[in-house]
Design an enzyme around this catalytic site. Structure first.
Site, PDB file in Angstrom:
ATOM      1  N   ASP A  39      26.110  87.506  28.388  1.00 53.12           N
ATOM      2  CA  ASP A  39      26.899  87.809  27.202  1.00 53.12           C
ATOM      3  C   ASP A  39      25.926  88.133  26.060  1.00 53.12           C
ATOM      4  OD1 ASP A  39      29.129  87.880  25.372  1.00 53.12           O
ATOM      5  OD2 ASP A  39      28.626  85.807  24.810  1.00 53.12           O
ATOM      6  N   ASP A  41      26.796  88.213  21.909  1.00 55.69           N
ATOM      7  CA  ASP A  41      26.994  87.387  20.711  1.00 55.69           C
ATOM      8  C   ASP A  41      27.170  85.917  21.084  1.00 55.69           C
ATOM      9  OD1 ASP A  41      27.478  89.456  18.340  1.00 55.69           O
ATOM     10  OD2 ASP A  41      28.520  90.217  20.102  1.00 55.69           O
ATOM     11  N   ASP A 219      28.981  82.088  26.036  1.00 56.13           N
ATOM     12  CA  ASP A 219      29.235  80.998  25.091  1.00 56.13           C
ATOM     13  C   ASP A 219      30.690  80.834  24.682  1.00 56.13           C
ATOM     14  OD1 ASP A 219      29.392  82.049  21.767  1.00 56.13           O
ATOM     15  OD2 ASP A 219      29.225  83.452  23.432  1.00 56.13           O
TER      16      ASP A 219
END
Length: 274
Positions: A39, A41, A219
């Site tokens: 991922d 961000d 996240d």
């Protein structure tokens, strides 16, 4: 192969650190070649108020470039494909933008949900009109999604933003609402997400065999789709970047993007020495 048991129940216990327990993590690979899915961000960069401010550090970029010379690496992001590819800046990687609806890589091009673009156009116009008076809100159109960012919205106004998104979604049944950290999104209402995109990439790239260990670092809530898909496939490893610990389908954890960078560097060095 032995690895920690995944617990995605509410209030799930803390997962072992893939960095502090790297030797145990490496043992869980059981001699298999990693295929790394990242991922952007909140994983490679900290979460910031505006998406354009989330810049990848040069040291992290160099680590990812080196890692990609040792094993397959893909970036799977909610960002628009061109946007995340520009921020990472490594042409040799595979990129899956808009949560996997838009995929590009060397010799690879796939788009899911092109027939929903007109619905997204209509919903975008409705959202911008309905939220025009809300200070701090950002309506970001991606090719296959619309993101409504609320990080800069005053707390009393956030519920009104959420209600506006639900209203627009109700008027556009071809789209569905998903969420994340300070974000509401509208996407095509079809069974496709980061998890399905990762599984499709494993098949397309010839990485679905028992000799490959797919690793996914993420996240946010949307990354849980990937953690669950890999767990169901039976031989993938999820690493959730989060602090404090929370419920997750991932088997391992890292605290923040700084730890994620350190883990990727450790993994790269380990692969180079293996």
């Amino acid at each position: 192969m032995t690895q920690p048991t995944s617990d995605d129940s509410p209030g799930g216990t803390a997962k072992p650190s893939a960095l502090n327990g790297f030797d145990s993590f490496a043992a869980a690979l059981d001699g298999r070649q990693p295929a790394v899915f990242l991922d952007y961000d909140g994983t490679l960069t900290p979460i910031v108020e505006r998406p354009d401010l989330a810049l990848l550090g040069e040291e992290v970029r160099a680590t990812i470039r080196r890692l990609a010379s040792l094993c397959p690496v893909a970036v799977v992001s909610g960002r628009d494909l061109d946007d995340v590819a520009r921020h990472v800046g490594l042409e040799e990687l595979v990129y899956a933008g808009s949560h996997g609806f838009d995929i590009r890589g060397p010799g690879l091009r796939t788009q899911i949900g092109v027939e929903y673009l007109a619905d997204l156009d209509s919903a975008e116009a409705a959202l911008k009109d309905g939220l025009s008076d809300v200070e701090g809100v950002l309506v970001e159109r991606k090719r296959f999604a619309i993101a409504v960012h609320t990080r800069r919205v005053a707390q009393p106004d956030k519920s009104a933003v959420a209600e506006s998104v639900r209203t627009v979604a109700a008027a556009h049944p071809q789209l569905r609402v998903t969420g994340g950290k300070e974000i509401h999104e509208l996407r095509p209402n079809i069974p496709w997400d980061k998890g399905r995109a990762v599984l499709a990439l494993l098949d397309t790239l010839g990485l679905a065999g028992e000799g490959t260990a797919p690793l996914y670092l993420g996240d946010d809530e949307t990354d849980e789709d990937a953690f669950r898909s890999l767990a169901e496939r039976g031989h993938g490893i999820g690493i959730r970047v989060m602090d404090p610990p929370g419920a997750t389908a991932a088997a391992w954890s890292l605290k923040d993007p700084a730890e994620a960078a350190a883990f990727l560097e450790r993994l790269t060095d380990w692969l180079a020495d293996s």
